[in-house]
Design a protein around this motif. Structure first.
Motif, PDB file in Angstrom:
ATOM      1  N   ALA A  17       6.765 -14.973   0.230  1.00 56.92           N
ATOM      2  CA  ALA A  17       8.086 -14.366   0.368  1.00 56.92           C
ATOM      3  C   ALA A  17       8.672 -13.907  -0.971  1.00 56.92           C
ATOM      4  O   ALA A  17       9.218 -12.817  -1.065  1.00 56.92           O
ATOM      5  CB  ALA A  17       9.037 -15.342   1.042  1.00 56.92           C
ATOM      6  N   GLU A  18       8.537 -14.711  -2.025  1.00 61.08           N
ATOM      7  CA  GLU A  18       9.188 -14.397  -3.297  1.00 61.08           C
ATOM      8  C   GLU A  18       8.242 -13.905  -4.383  1.00 61.08           C
ATOM      9  O   GLU A  18       8.687 -13.325  -5.367  1.00 61.08           O
ATOM     10  CB  GLU A  18       9.944 -15.630  -3.810  1.00 61.08           C
ATOM     11  CG  GLU A  18      11.021 -16.119  -2.859  1.00 61.08           C
ATOM     12  CD  GLU A  18      12.063 -15.058  -2.541  1.00 61.08           C
ATOM     13  OE1 GLU A  18      12.464 -14.315  -3.452  1.00 61.08           O
ATOM     14  OE2 GLU A  18      12.462 -14.968  -1.365  1.00 61.08           O
ATOM     15  N   GLU A  51       5.722 -11.925  -9.865  1.00 60.91           N
ATOM     16  CA  GLU A  51       6.914 -11.660  -9.060  1.00 60.91           C
ATOM     17  C   GLU A  51       6.861 -10.218  -8.586  1.00 60.91           C
ATOM     18  O   GLU A  51       6.296  -9.353  -9.261  1.00 60.91           O
ATOM     19  CB  GLU A  51       8.170 -11.890  -9.898  1.00 60.91           C
ATOM     20  CG  GLU A  51       8.341 -13.322 -10.335  1.00 60.91           C
ATOM     21  CD  GLU A  51       9.540 -13.502 -11.245  1.00 60.91           C
ATOM     22  OE1 GLU A  51      10.252 -12.515 -11.512  1.00 60.91           O
ATOM     23  OE2 GLU A  51       9.741 -14.638 -11.701  1.00 60.91           O
ATOM     24  N   TYR A  52       7.463  -9.935  -7.463  1.00 54.15           N
ATOM     25  CA  TYR A  52       7.462  -8.567  -6.934  1.00 54.15           C
ATOM     26  C   TYR A  52       8.196  -7.604  -7.870  1.00 54.15           C
ATOM     27  O   TYR A  52       7.877  -6.423  -7.912  1.00 54.15           O
ATOM     28  CB  TYR A  52       8.054  -8.529  -5.527  1.00 54.15           C
ATOM     29  CG  TYR A  52       7.153  -9.211  -4.517  1.00 54.15           C
ATOM     30  CD1 TYR A  52       5.932  -8.654  -4.170  1.00 54.15           C
ATOM     31  CD2 TYR A  52       7.519 -10.419  -3.943  1.00 54.15           C
ATOM     32  CE1 TYR A  52       5.091  -9.287  -3.268  1.00 54.15           C
ATOM     33  CE2 TYR A  52       6.685 -11.057  -3.037  1.00 54.15           C
ATOM     34  CZ  TYR A  52       5.473 -10.489  -2.697  1.00 54.15           C
ATOM     35  OH  TYR A  52       4.638 -11.106  -1.812  1.00 54.15           O
ATOM     36  N   GLU A 110       9.429  -3.217   0.774  1.00 55.43           N
ATOM     37  CA  GLU A 110      10.705  -3.943   0.846  1.00 55.43           C
ATOM     38  C   GLU A 110      10.878  -4.866  -0.360  1.00 55.43           C
ATOM     39  O   GLU A 110      11.929  -4.877  -0.992  1.00 55.43           O
ATOM     40  CB  GLU A 110      10.761  -4.760   2.139  1.00 55.43           C
ATOM     41  CG  GLU A 110      11.991  -5.632   2.253  1.00 55.43           C
ATOM     42  CD  GLU A 110      11.898  -6.625   3.397  1.00 55.43           C
ATOM     43  OE1 GLU A 110      12.529  -7.694   3.271  1.00 55.43           O
ATOM     44  OE2 GLU A 110      11.204  -6.350   4.393  1.00 55.43           O
ATOM     45  N   ARG A 111       9.838  -5.631  -0.688  1.00 53.12           N
ATOM     46  CA  ARG A 111       9.937  -6.635  -1.762  1.00 53.12           C
ATOM     47  C   ARG A 111       9.998  -6.010  -3.157  1.00 53.12           C
ATOM     48  O   ARG A 111      10.668  -6.536  -4.039  1.00 53.12           O
ATOM     49  CB  ARG A 111       8.758  -7.605  -1.713  1.00 53.12           C
ATOM     50  CG  ARG A 111       8.713  -8.431  -0.466  1.00 53.12           C
ATOM     51  CD  ARG A 111       9.812  -9.451  -0.451  1.00 53.12           C
ATOM     52  NE  ARG A 111       9.652 -10.297   0.720  1.00 53.12           N
ATOM     53  CZ  ARG A 111      10.631 -10.841   1.374  1.00 53.12           C
ATOM     54  NH1 ARG A 111      11.862 -10.656   0.989  1.00 53.12           N
ATOM     55  NH2 ARG A 111      10.418 -11.579   2.425  1.00 53.12           N
ATOM     56  N   THR A 112       9.260  -4.905  -3.362  1.00 58.19           N
ATOM     57  CA  THR A 112       9.172  -4.322  -4.704  1.00 58.19           C
ATOM     58  C   THR A 112      10.212  -3.245  -4.956  1.00 58.19           C
ATOM     59  O   THR A 112      10.529  -2.951  -6.104  1.00 58.19           O
ATOM     60  CB  THR A 112       7.791  -3.695  -4.940  1.00 58.19           C
ATOM     61  OG1 THR A 112       7.610  -2.599  -4.043  1.00 58.19           O
ATOM     62  CG2 THR A 112       6.688  -4.711  -4.773  1.00 58.19           C
TER      63      THR A 112
END
Length: 167
Positions: free
Chosen positions: A96-97, A111-112, A156-158
Motif C-alpha cells: 500500500a505505501e 517509496e512510490y 494512483e500511488r505515484t
C-alpha cells in the motif's frame, strides 16, 4: 509488514533490455531524425555549391545516421551484457505505501514518491525510480494476470501517467 497487493517475479532477458532501451531512447528518435534530415540538407547544399567542407559534413551525416539506426539495439545489448548474472530472478512486491525489489543479492524498499516515470507497451511495463535501475517486467508476469489493476494502482500511488513506447 503488510501483505503485498501485487506481486511480480521476473528476470533480466534480452527482450526486457530491448524494451528498456526502446522506452528510454524511443521518444528521442523524432529529434534524432530531424537532426539527420537537417544534416542531409546541409550536406546536399554544401555539395551543390562545391564547398570543401561537404566531405566533412558527409562523415558527420554518416555517424548521425548510424547512431539513429543502431542506438536502440546497441543500448539493449549493453544493458544485457552489463546485467548481474548472479541475479537470476527479481521479485517485486507492491504494498500500500511502498514496494520491494528482492534479488538473491539484496532487498530494496522504495517509496512510490521515488518513482519518476512509468512506461508500457503491449507486452511490458517499466518503472523508473530515482537512483535505481529501471524495473522492466512482462505484463503476463503479474501474479493473477492483474496487469491492468497494477497499472491503475501504480498511477494512483505515484501520480505518474504511463507513457507508451513502441517495440
Amino acid at each position: 509488514m503488510e501483505s503485498a497487493v501485487f506481486e511480480v517475479t521476473t528476470s533480466v532477458t534480452r527482450q526486457s533490455c530491448r524494451a528498456q532501451a526502446t522506452a528510454r531512447l524511443g521518444h528521442h528518435m523524432k529529434e534524432i531524425f530531424i537532426v539527420v534530415v537537417a544534416l542531409a540538407l546541409g550536406t546536399g547544399i554544401l555539395y551543390a555549391i562545391g564547398s570543401p567542407k561537404a566531405r566533412i559534413m558527409a562523415v558527420v551525416l554518416a555517424v548521425a545516421a548510424a547512431y539513429a539506426v543502431f542506438a536502440i539495439p546497441l543500448t539493449a545489448a549493453r544493458l544485457y551484457a552489463s546485467r548481474n548474472a548472479a541475479v537470476d530472478s527479481i521479485h517485486l512486491s507492491f504494498e500500500a505505501e511502498d514496494f520491494c525489489v528482492s534479488t538473491k543479492v539484496e532487498e530494496t524498499w522504495l517509496e512510490y514518491a521515488q518513482v519518476s516515470g512509468l512506461w508500457e507497451n503491449s507486452a511490458y511495463m517499466m518503472i523508473c525510480a530515482r537512483h535505481h535501475t529501471p524495473l522492466v517486467f512482462r505484463k503476463d508476469e503479474v501474479a493473477g494476470q492483474r496487469a491492468e489493476a497494477l497499472r491503475a494502482f501504480l498511477q494512483e500511488r505515484t501520480g505518474c501517467e504511463f507513457r507508451r513506447f513502441r517495440g
